[in-house]
Design a protein around this motif. Structure first.
Motif, PDB file in Angstrom:
ATOM      1  N   GLY A 188     -81.872 -86.214  26.581  1.00  0.00           N
ATOM      2  CA  GLY A 188     -81.702 -84.869  25.353  1.00  0.00           C
ATOM      3  C   GLY A 188     -82.681 -83.817  25.783  1.00  0.00           C
ATOM      4  N   SER A 189     -82.484 -82.457  24.696  1.00  0.00           N
ATOM      5  CA  SER A 189     -84.042 -81.853  24.555  1.00  0.00           C
ATOM      6  C   SER A 189     -85.264 -82.508  24.150  1.00  0.00           C
ATOM      7  CB  SER A 189     -83.024 -80.613  23.572  1.00  0.00           C
ATOM      8  OG  SER A 189     -84.434 -79.683  23.132  1.00  0.00           O
ATOM      9  N   ALA A 190     -86.054 -82.354  24.513  1.00  0.00           N
ATOM     10  CA  ALA A 190     -87.402 -82.520  24.125  1.00  0.00           C
ATOM     11  C   ALA A 190     -88.994 -81.236  24.150  1.00  0.00           C
ATOM     12  CB  ALA A 190     -87.574 -83.762  25.294  1.00  0.00           C
ATOM     13  N   SER A 191     -89.229 -81.184  22.853  1.00  0.00           N
ATOM     14  CA  SER A 191     -90.327 -80.112  22.285  1.00  0.00           C
ATOM     15  C   SER A 191     -91.461 -80.863  23.172  1.00  0.00           C
ATOM     16  CB  SER A 191     -89.913 -79.470  21.950  1.00  0.00           C
ATOM     17  OG  SER A 191     -90.145 -80.187  20.425  1.00  0.00           O
ATOM     18  N   ALA A 192     -91.643 -82.105  22.907  1.00  0.00           N
ATOM     19  CA  ALA A 192     -92.718 -82.643  22.671  1.00  0.00           C
ATOM     20  C   ALA A 192     -92.562 -84.283  23.812  1.00  0.00           C
ATOM     21  CB  ALA A 192     -93.057 -83.647  21.341  1.00  0.00           C
ATOM     22  N   PRO A 193     -93.748 -84.413  24.086  1.00  0.00           N
ATOM     23  CA  PRO A 193     -94.100 -85.831  25.193  1.00  0.00           C
ATOM     24  C   PRO A 193     -92.714 -86.505  24.608  1.00  0.00           C
ATOM     25  CG  PRO A 193     -96.022 -84.845  24.721  1.00  0.00           C
ATOM     26  CD  PRO A 193     -94.956 -84.163  23.964  1.00  0.00           C
ATOM     27  N   VAL A 194     -92.275 -87.158  25.897  1.00  0.00           N
ATOM     28  CA  VAL A 194     -91.427 -88.577  25.282  1.00  0.00           C
ATOM     29  C   VAL A 194     -91.558 -89.681  26.389  1.00  0.00           C
ATOM     30  CG1 VAL A 194     -89.185 -87.459  24.637  1.00  0.00           C
ATOM     31  CG2 VAL A 194     -89.556 -87.599  26.628  1.00  0.00           C
ATOM     32  N   ALA A 195     -90.916 -90.340  26.297  1.00  0.00           N
ATOM     33  CA  ALA A 195     -91.522 -92.447  27.065  1.00  0.00           C
ATOM     34  C   ALA A 195     -90.243 -92.956  26.974  1.00  0.00           C
ATOM     35  CB  ALA A 195     -92.915 -92.450  27.199  1.00  0.00           C
ATOM     36  N   GLY A 196     -89.607 -93.657  28.332  1.00  0.00           N
ATOM     37  CA  GLY A 196     -89.574 -94.713  28.128  1.00  0.00           C
ATOM     38  C   GLY A 196     -88.695 -95.551  29.222  1.00  0.00           C
ATOM     39  N   TYR A 197     -88.240 -96.714  29.236  1.00  0.00           N
ATOM     40  CA  TYR A 197     -88.132 -97.458  30.763  1.00  0.00           C
ATOM     41  C   TYR A 197     -86.847 -96.711  31.465  1.00  0.00           C
ATOM     42  CZ  TYR A 197     -91.479-100.769  28.297  1.00  0.00           C
ATOM     43  OH  TYR A 197     -92.846-100.797  28.355  1.00  0.00           O
ATOM     44  N   VAL A 198     -86.512 -96.902  32.915  1.00  0.00           N
ATOM     45  CA  VAL A 198     -85.490 -96.679  33.478  1.00  0.00           C
ATOM     46  C   VAL A 198     -85.211 -97.553  34.105  1.00  0.00           C
ATOM     47  CG1 VAL A 198     -84.261 -94.484  34.892  1.00  0.00           C
ATOM     48  CG2 VAL A 198     -85.919 -93.486  33.026  1.00  0.00           C
ATOM     49  N   TYR A 199     -83.675 -98.022  34.105  1.00  0.00           N
ATOM     50  CA  TYR A 199     -83.177 -98.757  35.398  1.00  0.00           C
ATOM     51  C   TYR A 199     -83.459 -98.448  36.842  1.00  0.00           C
ATOM     52  CZ  TYR A 199     -83.860-100.038  30.141  1.00  0.00           C
ATOM     53  OH  TYR A 199     -84.530-100.400  29.255  1.00  0.00           O
ATOM     54  N   PHE A 200     -82.763 -99.325  37.485  1.00  0.00           N
ATOM     55  CA  PHE A 200     -82.545 -98.877  38.670  1.00  0.00           C
ATOM     56  C   PHE A 200     -82.147 -99.892  39.422  1.00  0.00           C
ATOM     57  CE2 PHE A 200     -86.262 -95.758  38.292  1.00  0.00           C
ATOM     58  CZ  PHE A 200     -85.283 -94.180  38.726  1.00  0.00           C
ATOM     59  N   PRO A 201     -80.488 -99.783  39.839  1.00  0.00           N
ATOM     60  CA  PRO A 201     -80.355-101.245  39.906  1.00  0.00           C
ATOM     61  C   PRO A 201     -80.730-101.525  41.733  1.00  0.00           C
ATOM     62  CG  PRO A 201     -78.473 -99.623  40.359  1.00  0.00           C
ATOM     63  CD  PRO A 201     -79.818 -99.344  39.668  1.00  0.00           C
ATOM     64  N   LEU A 202     -81.671-101.926  42.053  1.00  0.00           N
ATOM     65  CA  LEU A 202     -82.253-102.483  43.310  1.00  0.00           C
ATOM     66  C   LEU A 202     -83.094-103.628  42.957  1.00  0.00           C
ATOM     67  CD1 LEU A 202     -84.309 -99.013  44.599  1.00  0.00           C
ATOM     68  CD2 LEU A 202     -82.318 -99.681  45.439  1.00  0.00           C
ATOM     69  N   ALA A 203     -82.739-104.623  42.436  1.00  0.00           N
ATOM     70  CA  ALA A 203     -83.420-105.833  42.372  1.00  0.00           C
ATOM     71  C   ALA A 203     -83.562-106.935  44.075  1.00  0.00           C
ATOM     72  CB  ALA A 203     -82.842-106.932  41.163  1.00  0.00           C
ATOM     73  N   SER A 204     -82.777-106.634  45.244  1.00  0.00           N
ATOM     74  CA  SER A 204     -81.974-107.054  46.181  1.00  0.00           C
ATOM     75  C   SER A 204     -83.133-106.518  47.093  1.00  0.00           C
ATOM     76  CB  SER A 204     -80.739-107.531  46.516  1.00  0.00           C
ATOM     77  OG  SER A 204     -80.225-105.765  46.561  1.00  0.00           O
ATOM     78  N   ARG A 205     -84.019-105.264  46.770  1.00  0.00           N
ATOM     79  CA  ARG A 205     -85.262-105.465  47.433  1.00  0.00           C
ATOM     80  C   ARG A 205     -85.505-106.334  48.539  1.00  0.00           C
ATOM     81  NH1 ARG A 205     -90.605-103.110  45.659  1.00  0.00           N
ATOM     82  NH2 ARG A 205     -90.453-103.255  43.511  1.00  0.00           N
ATOM     83  N   LYS A 206     -86.074-105.608  49.655  1.00  0.00           N
ATOM     84  CA  LYS A 206     -87.599-106.816  49.767  1.00  0.00           C
ATOM     85  C   LYS A 206     -88.981-106.573  49.367  1.00  0.00           C
ATOM     86  CE  LYS A 206     -84.907-107.270  55.030  1.00  0.00           C
ATOM     87  NZ  LYS A 206     -84.983-107.286  55.982  1.00  0.00           N
ATOM     88  N   LYS A 207     -89.107-107.746  49.011  1.00  0.00           N
ATOM     89  CA  LYS A 207     -90.552-108.033  48.544  1.00  0.00           C
ATOM     90  C   LYS A 207     -92.022-107.386  49.387  1.00  0.00           C
ATOM     91  CE  LYS A 207     -93.935-111.108  46.198  1.00  0.00           C
ATOM     92  NZ  LYS A 207     -94.359-112.161  45.929  1.00  0.00           N
ATOM     93  N   GLY A 208     -92.250-106.466  49.011  1.00  0.00           N
ATOM     94  CA  GLY A 208     -93.280-105.743  49.416  1.00  0.00           C
ATOM     95  C   GLY A 208     -93.021-104.933  49.940  1.00  0.00           C
TER      96      GLY A 208
END
Length: 228
Positions: A188-208
């Protein structure tokens, strides 16, 4: 407390806190406090790539099973509000042709529920056998052998069990969605700093493998290289 009871208690706690708890995480004092950061068009972007251990500590939901988890902070310009949308974020394995869009809390919770429902419980139980061996002749020495009690040990491996598995019910899905939504980056609209977790479906990626965060700001793509 076994895992099922622990999960049920966590579900109740999450639901009871959902209304009162503020969304997202607390932004750091400045964007420079984030290990990966940039400033474009007066907007600050800070990113933290969470390790699997950090994910387990931060969430009751087992989100690390399906997603790469990042903490993202946005710092709007002082004179203009910033529209925050998950659609503006993507994560790409360096060199890959396609990128993973940020997933909503509902989508992630549904994925976790399906994984929990399809996982089979495996139990290992010790076994002890008792028998009787009759007397006879030893074919090597030609002598007579004495009979007596015998014992044998081993294990039995069982698959499955009665009752729903933790995380597989609709109530579990709703609780996971609540947790992921409350800790996620506020949209939404933010006039002040905001932060939070964001999730990406990439769990199968190779380590490293190295990752690149992509953020679309005012129609332009901002790319940040994330550490392994």
């Amino acid at each position: 407390m076994n895992r099922k009871r622990w999960f049920a208690a966590a579900v109740i706690a999450l639901i009871s806190l959902a209304i009162a708890a503020p969304k997202g995480t607390v932004p750091r004092a400045t964007v420079e406090r984030y290990p990966v950061h940039t400033l474009r068009d007066g907007v600050g972007l800070g990113v933290v790539l969470l390790s699997q251990e950090q994910v387990r500590k931060a969430f009751v939901s087992d989100v690390g099973q399906c997603c790469v988890v990042t903490e993202i902070a946005l710092y709007p310009t002082k004179d203009k509000a910033l529209e925050v949308s998950l659609n503006d974020f993507a994560l790409r394995v360096s060199g890959a042709d396609t990128a993973a869009k940020a997933a909503s809390a509902k989508l992630v919770a549904t994925s976790l529920q399906k994984k929990a429902g399809s996982t089979r419980d495996v139990t290992v139980s010790p076994t002890v056998g008792v028998g009787y061996e009759s007397a006879g002749y030893d074919p090597v020495t030609g002598g007579r052998t004495s009979g007596g009690m015998t014992r044998s040990a081993g294990v039995i491996v069982g698959i499955g069990g009665s009752g729903p598995k933790p995380g597989s019910t609709d109530k579990d899905r709703a609780a996971m969605e609540t947790e992921l939504g409350e800790k996620g980056l506020p949209e939404g609209s933010a006039s002040a700093p905001v932060a939070g977790y964001v999730y990406f479906p990439l769990a199968s990626r190779k380590k490293g493998t190295s990752l690149q965060m992509e953020y679309t700001l005012n129609g332009n793509k901002v790319v940040l290289n994330l550490p392994h």
